[in-house]
Write a protein that holds these residues in place. Sequence first.
Motif, PDB file in Angstrom:
ATOM      1  N   PHE A   1       4.590   3.817   3.226  1.00 28.80           N
ATOM      2  CA  PHE A   1       4.303   2.536   2.584  1.00 28.80           C
ATOM      3  C   PHE A   1       4.008   1.502   3.659  1.00 28.80           C
ATOM      4  O   PHE A   1       4.565   1.552   4.758  1.00 28.80           O
ATOM      5  CB  PHE A   1       5.480   2.063   1.720  1.00 28.80           C
ATOM      6  N   LYS A   2       3.119   0.577   3.325  1.00 28.26           N
ATOM      7  CA  LYS A   2       2.756  -0.512   4.226  1.00 28.26           C
ATOM      8  C   LYS A   2       2.751  -1.800   3.418  1.00 28.26           C
ATOM      9  O   LYS A   2       2.237  -1.834   2.302  1.00 28.26           O
ATOM     10  CB  LYS A   2       1.370  -0.257   4.828  1.00 28.26           C
TER      11      LYS A   2
ATOM     12  N   THR B   1      -1.280   7.691  13.677  1.00 34.94           N
ATOM     13  CA  THR B   1      -1.790   8.869  14.369  1.00 34.94           C
ATOM     14  C   THR B   1      -1.195  10.126  13.752  1.00 34.94           C
ATOM     15  O   THR B   1      -0.028  10.394  13.992  1.00 34.94           O
ATOM     16  CB  THR B   1      -1.439   8.827  15.870  1.00 34.94           C
ATOM     17  N   PRO B   2      -1.907  10.919  12.981  1.00 38.78           N
ATOM     18  CA  PRO B   2      -3.249  10.608  12.480  1.00 38.78           C
ATOM     19  C   PRO B   2      -3.184   9.458  11.486  1.00 38.78           C
ATOM     20  O   PRO B   2      -2.132   9.199  10.897  1.00 38.78           O
ATOM     21  CB  PRO B   2      -3.685  11.904  11.797  1.00 38.78           C
ATOM     22  N   PRO B   3      -4.299   8.778  11.292  1.00 41.32           N
ATOM     23  CA  PRO B   3      -4.270   7.611  10.412  1.00 41.32           C
ATOM     24  C   PRO B   3      -3.973   7.980   8.954  1.00 41.32           C
ATOM     25  O   PRO B   3      -4.405   9.032   8.480  1.00 41.32           O
ATOM     26  CB  PRO B   3      -5.665   7.011  10.557  1.00 41.32           C
ATOM     27  N   GLN B   4      -3.230   7.135   8.296  1.00 45.73           N
ATOM     28  CA  GLN B   4      -2.967   7.279   6.868  1.00 45.73           C
ATOM     29  C   GLN B   4      -4.186   6.802   6.078  1.00 45.73           C
ATOM     30  O   GLN B   4      -4.940   5.948   6.540  1.00 45.73           O
ATOM     31  CB  GLN B   4      -1.769   6.405   6.456  1.00 45.73           C
ATOM     32  N   THR B   5      -4.330   7.320   4.887  1.00 49.32           N
ATOM     33  CA  THR B   5      -5.279   6.760   3.929  1.00 49.32           C
ATOM     34  C   THR B   5      -4.449   5.870   3.014  1.00 49.32           C
ATOM     35  O   THR B   5      -3.617   6.353   2.251  1.00 49.32           O
ATOM     36  CB  THR B   5      -5.976   7.871   3.118  1.00 49.32           C
ATOM     37  N   TRP B   6      -4.640   4.572   3.149  1.00 50.44           N
ATOM     38  CA  TRP B   6      -3.832   3.602   2.403  1.00 50.44           C
ATOM     39  C   TRP B   6      -4.537   3.213   1.116  1.00 50.44           C
ATOM     40  O   TRP B   6      -5.738   2.949   1.108  1.00 50.44           O
ATOM     41  CB  TRP B   6      -3.587   2.351   3.237  1.00 50.44           C
TER      42      TRP B   6
ATOM     43  N   TYR C   1       0.837  -1.197   0.000  1.00 47.40           N
ATOM     44  CA  TYR C   1       0.000   0.000   0.000  1.00 47.40           C
ATOM     45  C   TYR C   1       0.870   1.245   0.000  1.00 47.40           C
ATOM     46  O   TYR C   1       1.944   1.259   0.587  1.00 47.40           O
ATOM     47  CB  TYR C   1      -0.875   0.037   1.262  1.00 47.40           C
ATOM     48  N   ILE C   2       0.364   2.304  -0.616  1.00 48.90           N
ATOM     49  CA  ILE C   2       0.992   3.615  -0.556  1.00 48.90           C
ATOM     50  C   ILE C   2       0.060   4.543   0.211  1.00 48.90           C
ATOM     51  O   ILE C   2      -1.162   4.479   0.060  1.00 48.90           O
ATOM     52  CB  ILE C   2       1.319   4.166  -1.965  1.00 48.90           C
TER      53      ILE C   2
END
Length: 161
Positions: A105-106, A31-36, A12-13
Amino acid sequence: MTVHATAGLKAYIGGTMEQKSDGFVLADFTTPPQTWVEIKELEAAGSVGDTSEAVNFTAISDARTRVLKGPRSAGTMELICGIDADDAGQLALIAAEKTPYDYAFKVVFNDAPPGGTPSERYFIAKVMSQSEQYDQANSVLKLNASLGVNSNIVRVAAEEA
């Protein structure tokens, strides 16, 4: 301990992230959450991990070169995808290559125990290149992207339910 196949791995990006002088931790990516956005049609995901640069010093008195550990680099991760012109993740990679920024990246493994959660890896990287590969008549059109990893790798272990 159990080993697992690469099959089922997802990449994921996320959005842009700033460098830190300290190592990243999981909270930096949540935190804050990413949009993946998933990078789909992934055929190969390459490798990441630290390698120390060698720093050599030769003392005249003992005629011995000593090797010290210098700065670490997590390397370059090579992604290979089947081209999908409508895939938001591939489009995000192409757009990111045109910028000078680091992106989150995840990577999610396919190793979740029954009812549990899978292992994950988080890092920041610059999209250093993106190119199309055409090959022979019986080949799939490919999108190749190189990620210049600019952080430590945050490892999250799979967990039981």
